[in-house]
Design an enzyme around this catalytic site. Structure first.
Site, PDB file in Angstrom:
ATOM      1  N   ASN A  10       9.623  -0.352  -0.858  1.00  0.00           N
ATOM      2  CA  ASN A  10      10.193  -1.471  -1.616  1.00  0.00           C
ATOM      3  C   ASN A  10      10.823  -1.425  -2.992  1.00  0.00           C
ATOM      4  O   ASN A  10       9.678  -0.947  -3.718  1.00  0.00           O
ATOM      5  CB  ASN A  10       9.208  -2.404  -1.408  1.00  0.00           C
ATOM      6  N   TRP A  11      11.792  -1.189  -3.136  1.00  0.00           N
ATOM      7  CA  TRP A  11      12.275  -0.857  -4.361  1.00  0.00           C
ATOM      8  C   TRP A  11      12.214  -1.978  -5.660  1.00  0.00           C
ATOM      9  O   TRP A  11      12.591  -1.818  -6.657  1.00  0.00           O
ATOM     10  CB  TRP A  11      13.630  -0.494  -4.334  1.00  0.00           C
ATOM     11  N   LYS A  12      11.979  -2.964  -5.287  1.00  0.00           N
ATOM     12  CA  LYS A  12      11.751  -4.218  -5.849  1.00  0.00           C
ATOM     13  C   LYS A  12      12.943  -4.569  -6.643  1.00  0.00           C
ATOM     14  O   LYS A  12      14.309  -4.220  -6.196  1.00  0.00           O
ATOM     15  CB  LYS A  12      10.556  -4.443  -6.683  1.00  0.00           C
ATOM     16  N   HIS A  98       6.600 -11.381   1.012  1.00  0.00           N
ATOM     17  CA  HIS A  98       6.018 -10.536  -0.027  1.00  0.00           C
ATOM     18  C   HIS A  98       5.247 -11.342  -0.993  1.00  0.00           C
ATOM     19  O   HIS A  98       5.665 -12.324  -1.521  1.00  0.00           O
ATOM     20  CB  HIS A  98       7.078  -9.731  -0.834  1.00  0.00           C
ATOM     21  N   SER A 216      -0.475   0.054  -4.238  1.00  0.00           N
ATOM     22  CA  SER A 216      -0.935   1.237  -4.829  1.00  0.00           C
ATOM     23  C   SER A 216      -0.841   2.441  -4.104  1.00  0.00           C
ATOM     24  O   SER A 216      -1.806   3.090  -4.236  1.00  0.00           O
ATOM     25  CB  SER A 216      -2.300   0.674  -5.744  1.00  0.00           C
ATOM     26  N   GLY A 238       5.904   1.184  -6.164  1.00  0.00           N
ATOM     27  CA  GLY A 238       6.041   1.714  -7.212  1.00  0.00           C
ATOM     28  C   GLY A 238       6.466   3.742  -6.899  1.00  0.00           C
ATOM     29  O   GLY A 238       7.485   4.118  -7.152  1.00  0.00           O
TER      30      GLY A 238
END
Ligand code: PEP
Length: 254
Positions: A10-12, A98, A216, A238
């Site tokens: 998920n590159w947000k 999300h 994480s 991340g």
């Protein structure tokens, strides 16, 4: 039952256009045939980069996903994106629910359920996120919250619909914080999710569902999480922004 592991990135709201292309190229190049045969992989860039990233990924083993969608096919919904548009742009997947939308934008279980139905109708596979807040975990309400998010979120779905749904268990306190759930906490939550799905949809359907852990996940903690019997993959934030770390997590699924 063996479920093929599924790792999604998920590159947000990160990356510039050229970085997005480069990242997609890197992931594609690192996913050799042996790895691709064993692990399902998807990346979910921001909306404007879907088409250029689709170009990079075309014909390869890395699937494309979006980070959200509206529930309608089309209409006067300024700023929204239809699940049918996502299909046309080359997406196979969409993330729904999300926590950054549930809690950041107050999206309710009922609203997310509408999106889920809309996305499935459009032929998308859905990564449906659920997870408790830290205060809810500390108050001993984790299972209650997961139960509510699952029953309200998946309302009206058939066992057959469920084959197009991946559940992502993402404890909110672990997302982007560096504080990963322990392997035991993840397994316990995943087993509870599968048990709840068994009650809702029957054993066969629940045993087939992929349940990802998110929060994480990094190359050094992925293998331990992925070894848990009910952890079938990861949704990675991340660490999905660098091809090397994302691919290391993919390899940890073997
Ligand atoms: C996420 O965005 O779904 C996520 C789990 O983020 P991170 O891996 O950065 O915690």
């Amino acid at each position: 039952m063996t479920r093929r592991k599924f790792i999604a990135g998920n590159w947000k709201m990160y990356t510039h256009l050229e970085q997005a292309r480069e990242l997609a190229r890197g992931v594609r190049a690192g996913l050799d045939a042996t790895l691709a045969a064993q692990v399902r992989v998807a990346v979910c860039p921001p909306f404007p980069w879907l088409l250029p990233v689709a170009e990079v990924l075309r014909g390869g083993p890395v699937a494309l996903g979006a980070q959200d969608c509206h529930y309608e096919r089309e209409g006067a919904f300024t700023g929204q994106v239809s699940p049918y548009m996502l299909r046309e742009a080359g997406c196979q997947y969409v993330i729904i629910g999300h926590s950054e939308r549930r809690h950041g934008l107050n999206e309710s279980d009922e609203f997310l359920n509408k999106k889920l139905h809309g996305a499935l109708q459009a032929g998308l596979y859905v990564i449906f996120c659920i997870g408790e807040l830290l205060s809810e975990r500390e108050a001993g309400q984790t299972e209650q919250v997961l139960y509510r998010q699952l029953t309200a979120g998946l309302a009206g779905l058939s066992a057959n619909d469920l084959t197009a749904v991946t559940i992502a268990y993402e404890p909110v306190w672990a997302i982007g914080t560096g504080r990963v759930a322990t392997e035991e906490q993840a397994q316990q939550a995943h087993a509870f999710i599968r048990q709840t799905l068994t009650e809702q949809f029957g054993t066969a359907a629940a045993q087939s569902v992929t349940i990802q852990y998110g929060g994480s996940v990094k190359p050094d903690n992925a293998a331990g999480l992925l070894r848990q019997p009910d952890v079938d993959g990861c949704l990675v934030g991340g660490a999905s922004l660098k091809a090397d770390s994302f691919l290391a997590i993919v390899r940890a699924a073997l």
